[in-house]
Design an enzyme around this catalytic site. Structure first.
Site, PDB file in Angstrom:
ATOM      1  N   HIS A 188      18.013 -71.475 -20.191  1.00 34.55           N
ATOM      2  CA  HIS A 188      18.312 -70.055 -20.411  1.00 34.55           C
ATOM      3  C   HIS A 188      18.062 -69.276 -19.127  1.00 34.55           C
ATOM      4  CE1 HIS A 188      14.288 -68.039 -20.894  1.00 34.55           C
ATOM      5  NE2 HIS A 188      13.884 -69.206 -21.374  1.00 34.55           N
ATOM      6  N   ASP A 211       9.605 -68.779 -16.433  1.00 30.68           N
ATOM      7  CA  ASP A 211      10.308 -68.657 -17.716  1.00 30.68           C
ATOM      8  C   ASP A 211      11.477 -67.670 -17.591  1.00 30.68           C
ATOM      9  OD1 ASP A 211      11.013 -68.765 -20.378  1.00 30.68           O
ATOM     10  OD2 ASP A 211       9.310 -67.571 -21.076  1.00 30.68           O
ATOM     11  N   GLU A 230      18.184 -65.948 -24.955  1.00 24.19           N
ATOM     12  CA  GLU A 230      17.269 -66.920 -25.541  1.00 24.19           C
ATOM     13  C   GLU A 230      15.984 -66.267 -25.993  1.00 24.19           C
ATOM     14  OE1 GLU A 230      13.965 -69.952 -25.460  1.00 24.19           O
ATOM     15  OE2 GLU A 230      14.199 -68.059 -24.398  1.00 24.19           O
ATOM     16  N   GLU A 231      15.495 -65.318 -25.190  1.00 27.32           N
ATOM     17  CA  GLU A 231      14.201 -64.702 -25.492  1.00 27.32           C
ATOM     18  C   GLU A 231      14.226 -63.887 -26.773  1.00 27.32           C
ATOM     19  OE1 GLU A 231      11.631 -65.541 -24.135  1.00 27.32           O
ATOM     20  OE2 GLU A 231      11.929 -66.054 -22.037  1.00 27.32           O
ATOM     21  N   ASP A 289      13.330 -75.579 -19.846  1.00 23.94           N
ATOM     22  CA  ASP A 289      12.789 -74.243 -20.080  1.00 23.94           C
ATOM     23  C   ASP A 289      11.320 -74.252 -19.663  1.00 23.94           C
ATOM     24  OD1 ASP A 289      12.064 -71.758 -20.990  1.00 23.94           O
ATOM     25  OD2 ASP A 289      12.704 -72.076 -23.059  1.00 23.94           O
ATOM     26  N   HIS A 308       5.299 -64.720 -20.172  1.00 22.67           N
ATOM     27  CA  HIS A 308       5.830 -63.462 -20.700  1.00 22.67           C
ATOM     28  C   HIS A 308       5.090 -62.233 -20.150  1.00 22.67           C
ATOM     29  CE1 HIS A 308       8.286 -64.989 -24.409  1.00 22.67           C
ATOM     30  NE2 HIS A 308       8.658 -65.545 -23.252  1.00 22.67           N
TER      31      HIS A 308
END
Length: 471
Positions: free
Chosen positions: A123, A135, A169-170, A198, A285
């Site tokens: 992604h 990420d 994707e998130e 990922d 994140h």
């Protein structure tokens, strides 16, 4: 990688990453039987990361799927691929995606058998909180440089290779889900395996492989095994990345992972280095997921392992080799019952027994009365296999006692019985068992698993994770 949402069905996905230097040598080297696979230049991978970081910096500090940072990321990747000779398509996500999300990016190398597609994906979007370098800039950059390396090498291709960079994707695997849903069933059937990447550069990470015992995972595991990394099954990422979208349609999946917010165990720290009790990625994140949040050693090992897998699955496959990945379809029973035939009601997530991996399995017999149940599927053993082995995990649960074989489990290839077990072989958990299918190389044969009981005292034969391997 997206946060854990409630996901129906089996949980299975990939979180990619790496730990600090383990006992294995720091450099990457191809395994001995695939010297044709190139060494992917990690400095070029990090150059792609630099570009993605700069794009985020020009667009509010992130590359979220609905923002200009994502669209600029798509433009960068697309431009490099088109210049290398790929057939590149932007696919708008017209249903299921967050409003305003940018497109998926699909790139196909125009060589190899179009009826046998090996697909690799990552992604491309980040969360809103930061630029998303691990990420998932790490997976996206590793995939891009592998695509460019393949084009530069330009080998003869046995199978078709397709790369994908997913949107949204998130927010729930929305881009990849849209892609797989949009394919006609005939097009889906051409995809023989999907590999997901990922988070492959986690600074306190570990070496994880999704479905590590599956045929699809075999080339990925072989490469990391050759580096002495002792990889483990990816559990943290189950159901949380884009491979899950493919798994739902029965397409074999695997991929590398290095971890997100889960914490490294003491045993893992002893094996791989790093800090026990701390998250694999302390910036997961968060705004600190920047270029300083990258484990270059892990990124290098993942990038070279991808190349190894590309060469094994698409370049060397069909050149006298033995490509067993995906030969047994839905061997973990996680995608419903197809293509299994027979007593398919035995397949499911039944209470009273547990799966070996995932949530589903086949529970044959176990009624405590006269009963016979069988499941079967037709498989084609590759002609190039000098040795082909069928592996399966079996838990025999019985109320019988002693060594008399009252209830039996058999494995057949066509009309030939290859293995017989009974209540006398019962144990407390799953045991991996194998039968030799070498004699069937180049042939299509029906594999049948049967559980049968006599009139009293139950014996259940719980079957899971059926796969074919070379060797």
């Amino acid at each position: 990688m997206k946060r854990r949402f409630a996901v129906a069905g089996v949980l299975l996905a990939v979180v990619l990453g790496c730990g600090t230097l383990p006992a294995a040598a720091a450099g990457s080297a191809p395994v001995a039987d695939t010297l044709a696979a190139p060494d992917v230049d990690v400095t070029k991978v990090t150059a792609h990361l630099n570009e993605l970081s700069a794009i985020a910096g020009r667009n509010g500090g992130n590359r979220r799927s609905t923002g200009q940072g994502y669209r600029d990321s798509v433009a960068y990747v697309k431009g490099r691929l088109q210049a290398a000779g790929y057939t590149v398509t932007e696919q708008p996500c017209t249903s299921g995606c967050t409003s305003g999300a940018g497109p998926n990016l699909i790139a196909e190398w125009p060589r190899g058998d179009a009826n046998n597609v090996i697909m690799f994906g990552a992604h491309l979007d980040s969360v809103s909180a930061g630029p998303g370098m691990n990420d998932n800039g790490s997976g996206s950059a590793a995939l891009l440089e592998n695509a460019l390396t393949l084009a530069q090498q330009n080998p003869s291709m046995a199978n078709r290779v397709r790369f994908a960079w997913w949107t949204d994707e998130e927010q729930g695997l929305n881009g990849s889900d849209f892609y797989v849903r949009s394919l006609a069933s005939a097009e889906r059937s051409r995809i023989k395996a999907y590999y997901n990447f990922d988070m492959v550069a986690s600074t306190n990470g570990g070496y994880f492989i999704n479905h590590i015992t599956s045929s699809a995972a075999a080339p990925m595991k072989a490469y990391w095994d050759s580096l002495g990394l002792q990889p483990e099954e990816n559990t943290e990422g189950a159901g949380r990345s884009d491979d899950y979208s493919f798994e739902q349609y029965g397409i074999p999946t695997s991929g590398y992972a290095m971890g997100a917010s889960a914490r490294k165990t003491s045993a893992q720290a002893a094996k791989w280095g790093g800090t026990a009790g701390s998250a694999y990625d302390p910036c997961y994140h968060r705004s600190c997921d920047t270029l300083t949040n990258i484990n270059t050693t892990g990124l290098d090992r993942a990038s070279d392992g991808i190349a190894h897998t590309v060469w094994q699955r698409a370049v060397l496959a069909g050149t006298g080799g033995c490509d067993t990945a995906g030969v047994v379809a839905n061997g973990g029973f996680e995608s419903g019952t197809t293509p299994w035939a027979g007593d398919t009601g035995s397949i499911g997530a039944h209470s009273g027994q547990a799966a070996h991996t995932g949530t589903r399995f086949a529970w044959l017999a176990g009624y405590g009365s006269t009963r016979t149940e069988s499941i079967s599927q037709s498989v084609t053993v590759p002609a190039g296999c000098s040795r082909a082995t069928l592996d399966y995990w079996l838990h025999i649960d019985t109320d019988e006692s002693g060594s008399t074989p009252y209830d039996r489990f058999t494995v057949k290839a066509g009309g030939t019985t290859l293995a017989t077990l009974s209540n006398a072989d019962a144990g407390s958990g799953y045991v991996q068992r194998s039968v030799d299918l070498t004699a069937y190389a180049g042939q299509t044969v029906t594999l049948t698993f049967t559980g049968s009981e006599d009139s009293s005292l139950q014996t259940g034969f719980v079957l899971d994770d059926v796969s074919l391997r070379s060797g």
